[in-house]
Enzyme design. Sequence first.
Site, short mmCIF file in Angstrom:
data_model
loop_
_atom_site.label_atom_id
_atom_site.label_comp_id
_atom_site.label_asym_id
_atom_site.label_seq_id
_atom_site.Cartn_x
_atom_site.Cartn_y
_atom_site.Cartn_z
N ARG A 189 0.82 -1.22 0.00
CA ARG A 189 0.00 0.00 0.00
C ARG A 189 0.85 1.27 0.00
O ARG A 189 0.49 2.27 0.61
CB ARG A 189 -0.95 0.02 1.20
CG ARG A 189 -1.96 -1.10 1.23
CD ARG A 189 -2.96 -1.00 0.09
NE ARG A 189 -3.98 -2.03 0.21
CZ ARG A 189 -3.91 -3.24 -0.34
NH1 ARG A 189 -2.84 -3.57 -1.06
NH2 ARG A 189 -4.88 -4.10 -0.19
N SER A 259 -11.07 0.08 2.08
CA SER A 259 -10.41 0.05 3.38
C SER A 259 -10.02 1.46 3.81
O SER A 259 -9.42 2.21 3.05
CB SER A 259 -9.15 -0.82 3.31
OG SER A 259 -9.49 -2.16 3.00
N GLU A 329 -5.60 5.27 4.77
CA GLU A 329 -5.46 5.09 3.33
C GLU A 329 -6.19 6.18 2.56
O GLU A 329 -5.82 6.51 1.43
CB GLU A 329 -6.02 3.72 2.91
CG GLU A 329 -5.14 2.55 3.25
CD GLU A 329 -5.41 1.35 2.37
OE1 GLU A 329 -5.24 1.48 1.14
OE2 GLU A 329 -5.77 0.30 2.91
#
EC number: 1.3.1.98
Length: 339
Positions: A189, A259, A329
């Site tokens: 990520r 997410s 995120e």
Amino acid sequence: MIFDAEIAYNELLARFGSRVRRNEPLARHCTFGVGGPADVWVSVDKPEDLVGLVTLCSQQRWPLLVTGNGTNVLYADAGVRGVVARVAINTYTIEELDADHAFLTVGAGISWPRIINDLTPLGWGGLEFGPGIPGTLGGGVISNAGVHGHDLGQVLEWVDIVDARQCEEEPVDPTVVRYQHDQLDLTYRHSRFRAQRRVQFNAEGDPIAAPHKMIEPAEIVMQLGIRLHREDPQKLRAAIDEHKQYRKRTQPPQQSAGSVFKNPQGDYSGRLIEAVGLKGTIRGGAQISERHANFIVNVGGARANDVATLIKEAHQRVYDRFGVDLELEVELRGEWKAL
């Protein structure tokens, strides 16, 4: 210099026609379904148009925020001042290298579902893990999007970016730069583009948006080069269907941005948020999903501040209980103030 939205709108309208809108609700362009208006909105679908727009905004000193499909963005209720541009470059070419390999050159604005659906009947694999990733390939570079042990970095060869870093200080033209795979710092990520976008939390626990820049982001993904391999179309279709079914079973159906937090090493954000008793918590029209605690969903009429309030609560409760500083995120964009 004060931004004059009417002047900018009229000049962009002359260049881009119906792709330009005034006071465009950003809730239409964000998968959370929240966000106030952009002073000026424009969609660009050609590389030369993207470069031209960045050049114009640099020369005129107009604030410019460049975005994709809005799948990992939380726009403020107050909206965004300046120009907001959606990268909609979705053309691509496939160069067959030999019987078993090909090279995909593709615009950053193409969606994962579309490119996968186009490649599958042709028998080209490499991206079939991502049918449940709702964003664009360009956005996928920023967070090295992935699932089920696969990520974009495993097949990504290079990216072309519009480099506007020098435009912050003076009205200079941007440049187009190609970064090879080993220059992208692709990990879980994360990419080289991620650090400047990370949301921090202040002493009171409020999420704080990254500081405003003249051109945001300063490095704009425009085009990607991806390695493909020959695969049986039926096998690809079966893998795609399996990924879709998994997403349907595990992720909530309501509007969300996927997410909310990265998983900390050796653990899961959803487990931690559930462990502190926040699963199902509602603030205004937003809820920490009852199906998966690392999702915040719009259950009807949510505002950006409702989502941000839940982000603050989840981050603070997990930190107080476990000492884990969850990394967000989702990006905060626009005119944010402390909650």
